[in-house]
Design a protein around this motif. Structure first.
Motif, PDB file in Angstrom:
ATOM      1  N   UNK A  55      36.309 128.948  -3.934  1.00  0.00           N
ATOM      2  CA  UNK A  55      35.291 128.105  -3.304  1.00  0.00           C
ATOM      3  C   UNK A  55      35.613 127.862  -1.840  1.00  0.00           C
ATOM      4  N   UNK A  56      35.597 128.955  -1.042  1.00  0.00           N
ATOM      5  CA  UNK A  56      35.997 128.788   0.357  1.00  0.00           C
ATOM      6  C   UNK A  56      35.068 127.813   1.076  1.00  0.00           C
TER       7      UNK A  56
ATOM      8  N   UNK B  45      44.787 124.285  -8.100  1.00  0.00           N
ATOM      9  CA  UNK B  45      44.036 123.896  -6.909  1.00  0.00           C
ATOM     10  C   UNK B  45      43.889 125.082  -5.946  1.00  0.00           C
ATOM     11  N   UNK B  46      44.984 125.843  -5.808  1.00  0.00           N
ATOM     12  CA  UNK B  46      44.946 126.993  -4.904  1.00  0.00           C
ATOM     13  C   UNK B  46      43.923 128.030  -5.365  1.00  0.00           C
ATOM     14  N   UNK B  47      43.884 128.299  -6.678  1.00  0.00           N
ATOM     15  CA  UNK B  47      42.925 129.282  -7.203  1.00  0.00           C
ATOM     16  C   UNK B  47      41.492 128.802  -6.953  1.00  0.00           C
ATOM     17  N   UNK B  48      41.263 127.507  -7.185  1.00  0.00           N
ATOM     18  CA  UNK B  48      39.914 126.962  -6.981  1.00  0.00           C
ATOM     19  C   UNK B  48      39.490 127.095  -5.514  1.00  0.00           C
TER      20      UNK B  48
ATOM     21  N   UNK C 192      42.285 118.567   2.896  1.00  0.00           N
ATOM     22  CA  UNK C 192      41.904 119.421   1.767  1.00  0.00           C
ATOM     23  C   UNK C 192      43.106 120.229   1.286  1.00  0.00           C
ATOM     24  N   UNK C 193      44.294 119.874   1.775  1.00  0.00           N
ATOM     25  CA  UNK C 193      45.518 120.579   1.395  1.00  0.00           C
ATOM     26  C   UNK C 193      46.705 119.751   1.840  1.00  0.00           C
ATOM     27  N   UNK C 194      47.911 120.320   1.696  1.00  0.00           N
ATOM     28  CA  UNK C 194      49.106 119.498   1.933  1.00  0.00           C
ATOM     29  C   UNK C 194      50.089 120.091   2.931  1.00  0.00           C
TER      30      UNK C 194
ATOM     31  N   UNK D 208      27.678 112.530  -0.008  1.00  0.00           N
ATOM     32  CA  UNK D 208      28.310 113.794  -0.421  1.00  0.00           C
ATOM     33  C   UNK D 208      27.955 114.872   0.590  1.00  0.00           C
ATOM     34  N   UNK D 209      28.157 116.085   0.287  1.00  0.00           N
ATOM     35  CA  UNK D 209      27.691 117.111   1.223  1.00  0.00           C
ATOM     36  C   UNK D 209      28.648 117.363   2.359  1.00  0.00           C
ATOM     37  N   UNK D 210      29.181 116.296   2.996  1.00  0.00           N
ATOM     38  CA  UNK D 210      30.097 116.537   4.115  1.00  0.00           C
ATOM     39  C   UNK D 210      31.453 116.990   3.574  1.00  0.00           C
ATOM     40  N   UNK D 211      31.912 118.112   4.090  1.00  0.00           N
ATOM     41  CA  UNK D 211      33.206 118.620   3.633  1.00  0.00           C
ATOM     42  C   UNK D 211      34.332 117.828   4.291  1.00  0.00           C
TER      43      UNK D 211
END
Lengths: 180, 543
Positions: free
Chosen positions: B156-157, B149-152, B503-505, B494-497
């Motif tokens: 994909x910032x 997940x971290x690499x992705x 998006x993390x822990x 979709x589309x909205x980030x």
């Protein structure tokens, strides 16, 4: 069917609020029962050395079973051990406050009196205590309900609930199950 | 085909092989407990069987399924190779070595301590070493999931991690937290006793440490089912995920509230400070919330599908859903069982009412309904969904998959409803034989016979499941096909980030640390402060 993003968020907020209300109702019911009706689990931090239970004191063999205490109140003292109860039958008066005090000299056991809310784990090192009142007279099963070894299935005792006028403790306050 | 197909299949087949063996033991156990005479019936065989059934279902089926499915999600949702595949294989073989040790010690009667151990009962040390190997291999998996997940994210910032992967990583984080308790119990108390370094144990402490793991472990088992609810079922039904944000909130809630609740397993124990029983009871109420949110979001997602397919009116969309799709059918059956299981759970967690059902068949019924029912049926549906992608073959028979799912749900209801009834009337747990000549017990007979029938249906259903997936491997030219890439449900908007917090822990790990400290620091420290007398070790392997 087109639902806007704000529509989605609104519907979720309404649901989340409804569920928050449901959770608060559950919590209130449980806390009400615990506080107002004294329906709480049997916590009791009272220590005892499993290695010396039999030697002397409260749980020495001749002190086990039912006793009407000098200061009043009926106490049932039990030792649960691989794979039996000592004693294997106890007599208790109907509709009177009674207290179980139970210890284990070996491994974990658990007791319940079937058809009642008497239920506790017995953890070596601690004295388990349950207070209750038996509403109906009759003979009830009291099995060990926690795995304690290969003989666990055979570990079962009885509680004989008798009307108060038939509960006749001896001079020392002790009462025993009449045979059989 | 995912490049890791062989690794994934190796994990999933290990999981389902354990499942296949364990379910036969389960049926035999029901037979032994029933009023009918069973072959090979003895106390020793019974508790060997219970230990094997629990360990295989609770540790092997779950852990290997979750690892295999996690590798699948990491590759197909992130659309990039999983990092360090050799490490994943090494972890797999370590896990297999662990399973071999567990099986050998249990079958030889050296480990009749059930899958929840009960010190001061002490098994052969190799039983625990085997379990440690299984858990250690799952820790490698956790790290690989988080690295993937971290690499992705670095590649994909600014983009949201796909929901299926976010949820898988949430499960990895949850599992790392969860296993701290049992790892501490085994490493510091149980193994020294098993190897003969110590002769006594603090029993209360071992129970408190195990309770740390005992509840969150079921969320580890459960999350793959929730991943399927959110990301697979709406897709197969032809709809959209109602809300990606709500889904993330649910997964994060499991991580936060699934952990500081384990003391509710010790409500009936004398030693935990009673205030902390109350605190953890409150958290237990809160952990119902993510499931209640899931029910809404998944139903709303299915409603979008039903309406897109022409369903009209208040409930017309339900009939319009493609119930012939195994994933959709399994979701419906799983939700039905979730009602019963969830209701039972509310009784269990009720501070006062717990005394009525603690260590009765009610509890066994509850976790079979929730785990064996709601969760495992989704493991089947996931298997049916991903096996074509793993083998490059078409599904041999969707009808047989439906028969299997229906028979599983029906069998589980017939198995566990009688247990609920008997438990409520005080049938106690973990007993090999009952004395049906006792008038207090005689009336149980028809209920026990009914649940035995339920067990038999489950065994047939399990056999059909194994056949259904084995057929993918039989070389049949008619089944060879171009497989479509794995598709996960797209959200309605979709589309909205997703917000950075979802998006993390990092934030959630801090919160878990705070909550776990609040919930467990005192109950654990309590044992060191009151210094209870220790109990002698009881070796079940007779050494």
């Amino acid at each position: 069917m087109a639902i806007s993003e704000t529509g989605v968020v609104q519907s979720e907020r309404r649901w989340a609020l409804a569920m928050a209300v449901v959770s608060v109702i559950f919590l209130t019911a449980i806390l009400y029962a615990a506080i107002a009706q004294h329906l709480s689990p049997p916590s009791n931090v009272e220590l005892i050395d499993p290695a010396t239970i039999h030697v002397s004191g409260e749980f020495a063999e001749d002190n086990l079973g039912t006793r009407l205490e000098p200061e009043g109140g009926v106490v049932i003292r039990l030792v649960t051990t691989q794979f039996s109860f000592v004693p294997s039958c106890v007599v208790v008066p109907q509709d009177a406050p009674v207290t179980f005090r139970v210890v284990s000299p070996d491994v974990i056991h658990g007791i319940m009196v079937v058809g009642t809310n008497v239920n506790t784990m017995i953890v070596p090192g601690y004295i388990s205590r349950v207070r209750t009142r038996f509403a109906e007279a009759g003979e009830k099963l009291m099995p060990c309900h926690e795995f304690c070894g290969l003989g666990h299935s055979q570990m079962i005792a009885k509680v004989r609930v008798v009307p108060v006028n038939e509960f006749k403790p001896d001079a020392d306050g002790r009462a025993h199950c009449a045979e059989p | 085909m995912p490049s890791l197909s062989r690794l994934i299949l190796a994990h999933l087949w290990t999981a389902f092989a354990a499942f296949g063996g364990a379910i036969i033991l389960g049926l035999w156990q029901m037979w032994v407990r029933s009023p009918f005479a069973a072959p090979l019936s003895s106390s020793e065989n019974y508790f060997i069987s219970v230990t094997a059934h629990g360990s295989a279902m609770g540790y092997v089926l779950t852990t290997f399924f979750i690892m295999g499915f996690g590798y699948f999600v990491a590759e197909t949702a992130l659309k990039r190779p999983v990092p360090f595949p050799q490490l994943a294989w090494a972890a797999f073989y370590a896990g297999i070595a662990g399973v071999v040790l567990v099986v050998a010690t249990v079958i030889s009667g050296q480990a009749t301590v059930l899958f929840t151990f009960y010190p001061p009962l002490t098994a052969s040390p190799w039983f625990y070493v085997g379990l440690v190997l299984v858990v250690a291999s799952s820790w490698v998996w956790c790290v690989l999931m988080l690295v993937a997940m971290g690499q992705w994210k670095r590649e994909n910032p600014g983009k949201s991690v796909p929901l299926a992967m976010f949820a898988t990583a949430a499960n990895a984080v949850l599992w790392l937290w969860t296993t701290i308790g049992v790892a501490a119990e085994i490493v510091f108390v149980v193994l020294p006793a098993a190897f003969g370094v110590t002769d006594t144990v603090d029993v209360g402490l071992t129970r408190t440490l195990f309770s740390w793991t005992l509840h969150a472990i079921v969320y580890f088992w459960l999350l793959p089912a929730y991943i399927a609810f959110y990301t697979m079922a709406p897709q197969k039904a032809g709809g959209r995920l109602y809300s990606d944000t709500m889904a993330r909130i649910s997964f994060v809630s499991f991580l936060i509230y699934g952990l500081p609740v384990g003391l509710h397993h010790l409500f009936m124990d004398p030693h935990p400070p009673s205030g902390f029983k109350t605190v953890q009871m409150v958290f237990t109420v809160l952990v119902a919330v993510p499931t209640l949110l899931t029910v809404f979001t998944v139903c709303a997602s299915m409603e979008t599908a039903g309406r897109l397919r022409g369903g009209q009116g208040l409930l017309g969309w339900v009939g319009a859903l493609p119930w012939k799709e195994p994933m959709v059918l399994a979701t419906g059956l799983s939700f039905s069982m979730l009602w019963f299981g969830g209701f039972g759970g509310l009784i269990n967690m009720s501070y006062g009412m717990n005394a009525m059902i603690h260590n009765t068949s009610w509890v066994t019924a509850h976790f079979h309904m929730i785990f064996g029912g709601s969760v495992v049926i989704m493991y089947f549906a996931i298997a049916y969904e991903i096996w074509p992608k793993l083998t490059g073959r078409k599904t041999p028979s969707v009808a047989l998959q439906r028969v299997q799912l229906w028979s599983w749900a029906i069998g589980m209801m017939i198995l566990s409803l009688p247990w609920h009834v008997l438990g409520l009337f005080g049938q106690w747990r973990r007993v090999a034989q009952f004395d049906y000549s006792d008038p207090n017990i005689a009336w149980w007979s028809p209920w026990m016979a009914a649940s035995l029938l339920g067990g038999a249906i489950l065994v047939v259903s399990a056999a059909l499941f194994i056949c259904n997936i084995a057929r993918f491997h039989i070389d049949d030219k008619k089944l060879q096909a171009e497989t479509e890439p794995m598709r996960y449900a797209v959200s309605l908007h979709p589309g909205t980030a997703a917000p950075a917090a979802l998006n993390g822990f990092s934030l959630w790990n801090v919160l878990v640390l705070v909550l776990m400290t609040a919930a467990y620091a005192v109950p654990i420290a309590h044992s060191f402060v009151v210094k209870p007398p220790q109990a002698q070790v009881h070796r079940v392997n007779g050494q």
